[in-house]
Design an enzyme around this catalytic site. Structure first.
Site, PDB file in Angstrom:
ATOM      1  CE1 TYR A 177      -6.894   2.253 -11.737  1.00 23.75           C
ATOM      2  CE2 TYR A 177      -4.943   3.631 -11.532  1.00 23.75           C
ATOM      3  CZ  TYR A 177      -5.597   2.554 -12.103  1.00 23.75           C
ATOM      4  OH  TYR A 177      -4.967   1.791 -13.045  1.00 23.75           O
ATOM      5  NE  ARG A 224       2.919   8.318  -8.984  1.00 22.57           N
ATOM      6  CZ  ARG A 224       3.185   7.446  -9.951  1.00 22.57           C
ATOM      7  NH1 ARG A 224       2.372   6.434 -10.175  1.00 22.57           N
ATOM      8  NH2 ARG A 224       4.269   7.570 -10.693  1.00 22.57           N
ATOM      9  N   GLY A 312       9.799   4.721 -12.925  1.00 22.77           N
ATOM     10  CA  GLY A 312       8.949   3.549 -13.016  1.00 22.77           C
ATOM     11  C   GLY A 312       9.555   2.477 -13.881  1.00 22.77           C
TER      12      GLY A 312
END
Length: 358
Positions: A177, A224, A312
């Site tokens: 991202y 992160r 996760g």
């Protein structure tokens, strides 16, 4: 040896255990990027985690990556999150919002805007849109004058997150991202102060973190990262030098934590552990792996120097994951067909172990 069930302090929070619920996109937000009552139920069910990190939350309209994801850039969005954070706190939990700017991993059909990125380089893959997968468009390269505005968007969203009741924020600097795009050597082909050298490629990440620290305080901020992950076709050169320089620039800020994905070789990851003086969260399984994290992987990383371990996919079907790990109970299987379908099925319908065994 440190146990998953020992307490640990980050910033102003004392975590009752070292299990972190990792951020996971579930596309259950309402129109307008609003959080919903089902989202409050979902996160409250998992409040026994030492820390919950929310799904990625877009800091502005152009930063939205996927349809059905929540935001933190309007007053209405802030108000919609308050029942979620209140539900987590009422259940005894702690929750950070993950601030995620998609950059080029977006589509005008989702946002009504041309995606932006460090350079006009398409990612060469399909992205999700309201009408199904579609080729990612070529992003508009941010001008030098525009880059600081996008860096500040993380800080503005962080201020709104605190107003909404979150205990802190995690900047999403991983998985291809916007922050990761600036770190890269193929999505970022700039020749100004934000591209080229390692010092220039880390500049956007550092400015985004510094602005967020100024806005809400270092003890409320984590980041992160996913070294050498290759996700969304983002490639990095000089990985050890790149992330070593990034951590050296961030370490003096006194952040709540660094969240490290196990996307590189152990020697690289352990070098970053040695370089980071603060709390380290490790996600022991790469997002690109079909496996989910298990107790053995968590214990291994605690032995290697991690302070906290994030899970996760194991959290999707196991809202009581901490107790299952504590008592060596079997983990329930999740249904991938319901990851992104919307609705409550496969979202808030997984029972705790005791209820499942009745």
């Amino acid at each position: 040896m440190t146990s998953l069930f020992d307490s640990h302090r980050i910033g102003g929070l004392t975590l009752p255990n070292r299990v972190v619920m990792a951020p996971m996109t579930r596309v259950r937000a309402a129109a307008g990027g609003l959080a919903t009552p089902s989202m409050a139920t979902y996160y409250a069910q998992r409040a026994s985690a030492g820390l919950i990190v929310s799904e990625g939350v877009q800091p502005n309209v152009v930063g939205q990556s996927n349809p059905g994801t929540p935001g933190l850039h309007t007053d209405e969005q802030v108000a919609s999150w308050r029942p979620v954070t209140a539900a987590v706190h009422a259940a005894g939990g702690r929750i950070f919002a993950q601030i995620m700017h998609g950059g080029r991993v977006s589509h005008h059909a989702t946002t009504g805007l041309q995606p932006v990125g460090p350079s006009a380089v398409a990612l060469g893959a399909d992205v999700f849109t309201p009408d199904g997968p579609a080729p990612a468009p070529v992003p508009r390269a941010l001008t030098t004058a525009e880059v600081p505005e996008q860096a500040r968007s993380y800080a503005e969203a962080a201020s709104r997150a605190v107003d909404a009741g979150f205990d802190g924020v995690e900047l999403h600097g991983a998985n291809g991202y916007l922050i990761a795009q600036f770190l890269s050597s193929n999505a970022n082909v700039r020749t100004d102060a934000y591209g080229g050298s390692v010092a220039n490629r880390i500049r956007f990440a550092v400015e985004a973190v510094e602005a967020t620290v100024d806005a809400v305080g270092a003890d409320r901020v984590g980041i992160r990262i996913s070294p050498d992950a290759g996700i969304w076709n983002v490639r990095e050169t000089e990985v050890e030098e790149l992330y070593g320089a990034l951590l050296a620039a961030l370490a003096p800020l006194g952040l709540a934590y660094l969240h490290l994905e196990a996307t590189a070789d152990d020697d690289v990851l352990l070098g970053l552990r040695r370089a980071w003086p603060g709390t380290l969260v490790v996600n022991p399984v790469s997002p690109a792996s079909p496996q989910r994290a298990e107790r053995a992987a968590a214990d291994r990383w605690l032995g290697l120097g991690a302070d906290l371990v994030s899970f996760g996919r194991a959290y999707i079907a196991n809202p009581d994951l901490v107790e299952r790990l504590r008592h060596d109970l079997p983990l329930a299987a999740d249904d991938p067909a319901t990851y992104y379908t919307g609705g409550d099925q496969g979202y808030v319908t997984y029972p705790a172990h005791e209820a499942a065994s009745v």
